[in-house]
Design an enzyme around this catalytic site. Structure first.
Site, PDB file in Angstrom:
ATOM      1  CE1 TYR A 181      -2.926  -3.122   0.269  1.00 22.10           C
ATOM      2  CE2 TYR A 181      -3.209  -2.705   2.610  1.00 22.10           C
ATOM      3  CZ  TYR A 181      -3.463  -3.474   1.488  1.00 22.10           C
ATOM      4  OH  TYR A 181      -4.270  -4.584   1.585  1.00 22.10           O
ATOM      5  CG  HIS A 232      -0.675  -8.923   0.437  1.00 24.05           C
ATOM      6  ND1 HIS A 232      -0.221  -7.626   0.291  1.00 24.05           N
ATOM      7  CD2 HIS A 232      -1.975  -8.893   0.070  1.00 24.05           C
ATOM      8  CE1 HIS A 232      -1.202  -6.858  -0.131  1.00 24.05           C
ATOM      9  NE2 HIS A 232      -2.276  -7.608  -0.280  1.00 24.05           N
TER      10      HIS A 232
END
Length: 339
Positions: free
Chosen positions: A60, A148
């Site tokens: 992010y 992830h």
């Protein structure tokens, strides 16, 4: 107490998660730049509203979301919040990975350092990833560590289990983290991981929403059986359920016409009951007993306040009945019950 701030105990991990958590991808400049001041105001608004679960990741904003999230949480009592981050991407100088670029070849995250995300699901890479995340966060520990998006680099479940999962198991055994999980937006892959490993949580993005419930067939029953808590992200299907109209995004890309029409049909039923589609969308996942928290993303305090309002909006039971009658929900889909 507001519904959003209510704590829900996940027995397997022992963690108390607020029913609504803050996902920090937008604070890393997803789709548009976000200033330091805007990010800080969003985090402060979440805290003031009682949200105590915060989720971030190296992806992010190429580390920016972790820096901003940690920078805020450093000033809060460490036992007062739950924090998750992720492993699988190391940030290094170099050309961007194709997964970092939109169909036009532009980076998804704007106004941030353009570092290469190097996919690494090895045992050693996982330990390095956590070490670097803690440095960016400025904290001594995270509570939850997710593997992830291994699907984004076409890694096999077996490879990830041998590398990253083995590292996560040891970190949990050593008490470095309290819970381990895997997060992605592919139900079938998550099912394989849930079958193969001893996970505490999974983060399911965009695949258990008012628009689509494919996870209801196998994944959610398995999680309920094994005591795996489900954190649901992407409740607006990356924008389509927030503003259903031509040009809306679905899965971070332009929405197909049939999905737009389905979203508009959902909106029409909600309008008949005098409630916003966003309110039904953000509350819907918590109807399933395996779901322990819903993550909401916001790039500003204003957006977060709107999401909080949607989460607290009363939804009449007749809304769910009519969605079933219209063929927009199956009759066996669990729906939220009035408090």
């Amino acid at each position: 107490m507001a519904q959003a701030a209510m704590l829900q105990l996940h027995p397997k991990s022992g963690l108390h998660l607020t029913r609504l958590g803050l996902g920090t991808a937008p604070l890393g400049g997803l789709f548009a730049p976000v200033s330091e001041a805007e990010a800080r105001a969003t985090l402060e608004t979440a805290w003031q509203a009682g949200l105590r679960y915060f989720d971030t990741a190296p992806q992010y904003g190429n580390g920016v979301a972790e820096q901003r999230t940690g920078g805020f949480l450093q000033s809060q009592p460490r036992t007062a919040f739950v924090l998750s981050t992720k492993v699988g991407r190391l940030l290094r100088p170099g050309p961007l990975h194709k997964s970092q670029l939109d169909p036009k070849g532009e980076p998804f995250f704007k106004g941030v350092p353009q570092l290469a995300q190097v996919y690494d699901y090895s045992y050693r890479g996982t330990l390095v990833s956590l070490e670097e995340s803690l440095e960016r966060l400025g904290l001594k520990k995270v509570d939850i560590l997710y593997i992830h998006d291994p699907d984004a680099d076409n890694r096999s479940v077996a490879e990830v289990m041998q590398g990253a999962y083995r590292a996560l198991l040891e970190l949990r055994q050593q008490g470095v983290v309290q819970a381990i999980g895997v997060g992605m937006n592919h139900t079938d892959w998550l099912l394989e991981f849930a079958q193969a490993g001893d996970f505490d949580l999974i983060l399911l993005a965009g695949r258990y929403t008012l628009l689509e419930q494919g996870a209801l067939q196998k994944l959610l029953p398995l999680c309920a059986q094994k005591g795996i808590g489900v954190v649901v992200g992407g409740v607006y299907n990356s924008g389509l359920l927030a503003h259903p109209a031509p040009g809306a995004t679905y899965n971070y890309l332009p929405a197909p016409p049939e999905q737009i029409e389905r979203a508009l049909a959902l909106q029409r039923v909600c309008q008949r009951h005098g409630v916003p589609l966003k309110a039904a969308a953000i509350q819907f996942p918590l109807g399933h007993p395996a779901v322990v928290s819903v993550l909401t993303g916001a790039r500003s305090a204003h957006e977060l306040k709107e999401n909080l309002q949607m989460f607290e909006t009363r939804l009449p039971p007749s809304l769910w009945h009519d969605l079933v009658a219209e063929g927009l929900l199956a009759g066996d889909v669990p729906v939220p019950q009035e408090a």
